[in-house]
Design a protein around this motif. Structure first.
Motif, PDB file in Angstrom:
ATOM      1  N   PRO A 128       0.847  -1.206   0.000  1.00 29.21           N
ATOM      2  CA  PRO A 128       0.000   0.000   0.000  1.00 29.21           C
ATOM      3  C   PRO A 128       0.881   1.255   0.000  1.00 29.21           C
ATOM      4  CG  PRO A 128      -0.718  -1.556   1.678  1.00 29.21           C
ATOM      5  CD  PRO A 128       0.614  -2.036   1.191  1.00 29.21           C
ATOM      6  N   ARG A 129       0.319   2.339  -0.513  1.00 31.48           N
ATOM      7  CA  ARG A 129       1.064   3.589  -0.566  1.00 31.48           C
ATOM      8  C   ARG A 129       0.311   4.674   0.189  1.00 31.48           C
ATOM      9  NH1 ARG A 129       2.905   5.897  -6.306  1.00 31.48           N
ATOM     10  NH2 ARG A 129       4.155   3.979  -6.173  1.00 31.48           N
ATOM     11  N   GLU A 130       1.030   5.355   1.067  1.00 32.44           N
ATOM     12  CA  GLU A 130       0.426   6.466   1.806  1.00 32.44           C
ATOM     13  C   GLU A 130       0.374   7.703   0.920  1.00 32.44           C
ATOM     14  OE1 GLU A 130      -0.822   6.252   4.834  1.00 32.44           O
ATOM     15  OE2 GLU A 130      -0.155   4.185   5.163  1.00 32.44           O
ATOM     16  N   GLY A 131      -0.660   8.492   1.079  1.00 32.03           N
ATOM     17  CA  GLY A 131      -0.747   9.725   0.316  1.00 32.03           C
ATOM     18  C   GLY A 131      -2.092  10.400   0.509  1.00 32.03           C
ATOM     19  N   GLU A 132      -2.229  11.599  -0.036  1.00 30.46           N
ATOM     20  CA  GLU A 132      -3.471  12.349   0.124  1.00 30.46           C
ATOM     21  C   GLU A 132      -4.497  11.921  -0.912  1.00 30.46           C
ATOM     22  OE1 GLU A 132      -5.185  16.904   0.550  1.00 30.46           O
ATOM     23  OE2 GLU A 132      -3.267  16.548  -0.440  1.00 30.46           O
ATOM     24  N   ALA A 133      -5.630  11.505  -0.422  1.00 31.10           N
ATOM     25  CA  ALA A 133      -6.745  11.142  -1.287  1.00 31.10           C
ATOM     26  C   ALA A 133      -7.632  12.360  -1.479  1.00 31.10           C
ATOM     27  CB  ALA A 133      -7.543  10.003  -0.652  1.00 31.10           C
ATOM     28  N   LEU A 151      -4.422   8.729   3.367  1.00 27.85           N
ATOM     29  CA  LEU A 151      -4.931   7.367   3.475  1.00 27.85           C
ATOM     30  C   LEU A 151      -3.864   6.370   3.037  1.00 27.85           C
ATOM     31  CD1 LEU A 151      -8.491   7.806   1.898  1.00 27.85           C
ATOM     32  CD2 LEU A 151      -7.994   7.389   4.302  1.00 27.85           C
ATOM     33  N   SER A 152      -4.091   5.122   3.401  1.00 24.87           N
ATOM     34  CA  SER A 152      -3.241   4.031   2.950  1.00 24.87           C
ATOM     35  C   SER A 152      -3.924   3.388   1.738  1.00 24.87           C
ATOM     36  CB  SER A 152      -3.073   3.012   4.085  1.00 24.87           C
ATOM     37  OG  SER A 152      -2.282   1.933   3.673  1.00 24.87           O
ATOM     38  N   VAL A 153      -3.465   3.783   0.534  1.00 26.93           N
ATOM     39  CA  VAL A 153      -4.094   3.333  -0.708  1.00 26.93           C
ATOM     40  C   VAL A 153      -3.613   1.921  -1.035  1.00 26.93           C
ATOM     41  CG1 VAL A 153      -4.433   3.828  -3.152  1.00 26.93           C
ATOM     42  CG2 VAL A 153      -4.294   5.704  -1.497  1.00 26.93           C
ATOM     43  N   ALA A 154      -4.568   1.029  -1.298  1.00 28.58           N
ATOM     44  CA  ALA A 154      -4.238  -0.390  -1.435  1.00 28.58           C
ATOM     45  C   ALA A 154      -3.497  -0.715  -2.727  1.00 28.58           C
ATOM     46  CB  ALA A 154      -5.513  -1.225  -1.335  1.00 28.58           C
ATOM     47  N   GLU A 155      -4.036  -0.298  -3.888  1.00 25.70           N
ATOM     48  CA  GLU A 155      -3.457  -0.677  -5.176  1.00 25.70           C
ATOM     49  C   GLU A 155      -3.438   0.527  -6.114  1.00 25.70           C
ATOM     50  OE1 GLU A 155      -4.615  -4.828  -6.647  1.00 25.70           O
ATOM     51  OE2 GLU A 155      -6.247  -4.345  -5.269  1.00 25.70           O
ATOM     52  N   ALA A 166     -16.004   5.983  -9.711  1.00 26.02           N
ATOM     53  CA  ALA A 166     -15.116   6.378  -8.618  1.00 26.02           C
ATOM     54  C   ALA A 166     -15.528   7.736  -8.070  1.00 26.02           C
ATOM     55  CB  ALA A 166     -13.674   6.431  -9.112  1.00 26.02           C
ATOM     56  N   LEU A 167     -15.602   7.825  -6.733  1.00 22.39           N
ATOM     57  CA  LEU A 167     -15.923   9.093  -6.087  1.00 22.39           C
ATOM     58  C   LEU A 167     -14.680   9.903  -5.751  1.00 22.39           C
ATOM     59  CD1 LEU A 167     -18.772   7.980  -3.640  1.00 22.39           C
ATOM     60  CD2 LEU A 167     -18.915   8.629  -6.051  1.00 22.39           C
ATOM     61  N   GLY A 168     -13.502   9.258  -5.839  1.00 21.41           N
ATOM     62  CA  GLY A 168     -12.264   9.959  -5.521  1.00 21.41           C
ATOM     63  C   GLY A 168     -11.077   9.319  -6.210  1.00 21.41           C
ATOM     64  N   THR A 169      -9.916   9.934  -6.047  1.00 19.43           N
ATOM     65  CA  THR A 169      -8.693   9.432  -6.671  1.00 19.43           C
ATOM     66  C   THR A 169      -7.495   9.675  -5.766  1.00 19.43           C
ATOM     67  OG1 THR A 169      -8.355  11.541  -7.815  1.00 19.43           O
ATOM     68  CG2 THR A 169      -9.459   9.789  -9.063  1.00 19.43           C
ATOM     69  N   HIS A 170      -6.479   8.861  -5.991  1.00 14.79           N
ATOM     70  CA  HIS A 170      -5.153   9.098  -5.415  1.00 14.79           C
ATOM     71  C   HIS A 170      -4.180   8.915  -6.568  1.00 14.79           C
ATOM     72  CE1 HIS A 170      -1.317   7.753  -3.539  1.00 14.79           C
ATOM     73  NE2 HIS A 170      -1.590   8.767  -2.745  1.00 14.79           N
ATOM     74  N   LEU A 189     -13.388   0.491  -1.761  1.00 19.60           N
ATOM     75  CA  LEU A 189     -12.731   1.723  -1.340  1.00 19.60           C
ATOM     76  C   LEU A 189     -11.339   1.890  -1.945  1.00 19.60           C
ATOM     77  CD1 LEU A 189     -13.762   1.754   2.432  1.00 19.60           C
ATOM     78  CD2 LEU A 189     -14.924   2.815   0.475  1.00 19.60           C
ATOM     79  N   ASN A 190     -10.583   0.816  -2.034  1.00 19.85           N
ATOM     80  CA  ASN A 190      -9.179   0.845  -2.456  1.00 19.85           C
ATOM     81  C   ASN A 190      -8.311   1.614  -1.454  1.00 19.85           C
ATOM     82  OD1 ASN A 190      -7.021   0.095  -4.108  1.00 19.85           O
ATOM     83  ND2 ASN A 190      -7.179   1.952  -5.370  1.00 19.85           N
ATOM     84  N   PHE A 191      -8.732   1.657  -0.211  1.00 16.09           N
ATOM     85  CA  PHE A 191      -7.900   2.204   0.860  1.00 16.09           C
ATOM     86  C   PHE A 191      -8.284   1.530   2.167  1.00 16.09           C
ATOM     87  CE2 PHE A 191     -11.447   5.262   0.463  1.00 16.09           C
ATOM     88  CZ  PHE A 191     -11.976   5.239   1.739  1.00 16.09           C
ATOM     89  N   PHE A 192      -7.386   1.636   3.158  1.00 14.75           N
ATOM     90  CA  PHE A 192      -7.579   0.983   4.449  1.00 14.75           C
ATOM     91  C   PHE A 192      -7.805   2.011   5.553  1.00 14.75           C
ATOM     92  CE2 PHE A 192      -4.773  -2.025   2.090  1.00 14.75           C
ATOM     93  CZ  PHE A 192      -5.670  -3.087   2.015  1.00 14.75           C
ATOM     94  N   LEU A 193      -8.390   1.549   6.658  1.00 12.35           N
ATOM     95  CA  LEU A 193      -8.614   2.396   7.829  1.00 12.35           C
ATOM     96  C   LEU A 193      -7.605   2.097   8.933  1.00 12.35           C
ATOM     97  CD1 LEU A 193     -12.521   2.430   8.218  1.00 12.35           C
ATOM     98  CD2 LEU A 193     -11.072   3.780   6.710  1.00 12.35           C
ATOM     99  N   ASP A 194      -6.424   1.645   8.557  1.00 12.56           N
ATOM    100  CA  ASP A 194      -5.436   1.218   9.554  1.00 12.56           C
ATOM    101  C   ASP A 194      -4.921   2.358  10.425  1.00 12.56           C
ATOM    102  OD1 ASP A 194      -4.315   1.840   6.881  1.00 12.56           O
ATOM    103  OD2 ASP A 194      -2.389   1.669   7.904  1.00 12.56           O
ATOM    104  N   SER A 195      -4.987   3.607   9.948  1.00 16.88           N
ATOM    105  CA  SER A 195      -4.475   4.729  10.745  1.00 16.88           C
ATOM    106  C   SER A 195      -5.507   5.254  11.741  1.00 16.88           C
ATOM    107  CB  SER A 195      -4.029   5.869   9.821  1.00 16.88           C
ATOM    108  OG  SER A 195      -5.129   6.426   9.124  1.00 16.88           O
TER     109      SER A 195
END
Length: 301
Positions: A128-133, A151-155, A166-170, A189-195
């Protein structure tokens, strides 16, 4: 009364370990539990055997969450497909169904067509890659437009397929992909709630919690019992309920985290319908009302 079901997958725990993501798996699952409970929902876990035996259709959940459900059987997949086709809200965060129940990598994601997504190749090991969604669209009652958070973007290589919006992008990666499936709605979602667990401890969890709440509003899913605290910022409330015959029992616990001894706040509860209400702890009959209001001590239910 469980509003929302959460997938419990021993195979996915193993799959996360194999791919070096055990910590991410644990924090993400806890993030989902905290996001749901802090928003007033009551959830319960459903395991593979229960899914395969048809329990998902029988439970009547308003929504079902797949937290890092990287490994699942074909029979689980059929149950999840039937659930959303029959009118459920199916929510997955990332890397869903990339392995079978024995953690063998599949040629394609088990439920990719349900979620309206694709990928150039199936790789459960991709980091996963961290970054601003950034979220650019609303969808009905789900209001995400102009929301931005890390967010922690999955793929990164995920793509849209037929029916996915899609409602959003990274970067170029789509986020919160929504697709109408039969009578229901699927969202990937293609992102995680780990944080979220760490943000919550720092008092910074509200944006991510609001994000999860709005995802549930894609299908109009709201808590059966509304709890409001007259405090700024309001403390976390943990609310549970159950029925016995014609009686509805409700308990709401105010968190004591960060509060001094003796700290109190007015709390209001709004019930699904009017009824004769009795405060069991206070020993008071409140009459026929739709809600109740009382001053509650932090750490007390």
């Amino acid at each position: 009364i469980s509003d929302i079901g959460i997938h419990y997958s021993q195979a996915s725990i193993r799959g996360a370990f194999i791919s070096g993501a055990s910590s991410l798996f644990r924090e993400n699952r806890m993030g989902w539990v905290q996001a749901l409970e802090d928003s007033g929902f009551q959830g319960e876990f459903l395991a593979r055997e229960q899914l395969e035996s048809g329990e998902l259709s029988a439970r009547g959940y308003q929504a079902f969450v797949l937290p890092f459900s990287v490994a699942m059987s074909a029979k689980e997949g059929r149950a999840l497909r039937r659930y959303v086709e029959d009118g459920g809200l199916l929510i997955a965060d990332g890397k869903t169904g990339l392995m079978d129940e024995r953690c063998k990598t599949r040629e394609r994601g088990l439920l990719d067509d349900v979620f309206g997504i694709g990928r150039p190749e199936v790789d459960p090991l991709v980091a996963p890659r961290e970054g601003e969604a950034r979220f650019e669209r609303n969808h009905g009652a789900c209001e995400l437009r102009d929301l931005g958070l890390d967010l922690s973007v999955a793929e990164q290589a995920l793509t849209l397929a037929a029916g996915g919006e899609a409602l959003g992008t990274h970067g170029k990666a789509p986020l919160a992909v929504v697709k109408k499936v039969g009578k229901g709605t699927a969202v990937f979602l293609n992102f995680f709630l780990d944080s979220l667990p760490h943000r919550r401890k720092l008092g910074m969890g509200k944006p991510m919690r609001e994000l999860a709440r709005n995802i549930l509003l894609l299908d109009g899913v709201e808590p059966a019992i509304r709890v409001d605290v007259e405090a700024d910022p309001p403390p976390h409330m943990f609310t549970v309920s159950y029925t016995s015959g014609a009686a509805l029992y409700v308990a709401s616990l105010m968190s004591h985290e960060g509060k001094t001894a003796g700290w109190t706040a007015p709390v209001s509860l709004t019930f699904p319908k009017a009824g004769y209400v009795y405060d069991t702890r206070g020993g008071l009959a409140l009459g026929r009302v739709e809600g109740a209001r009382l001053n509650l001590l932090a750490g007390e239910p």
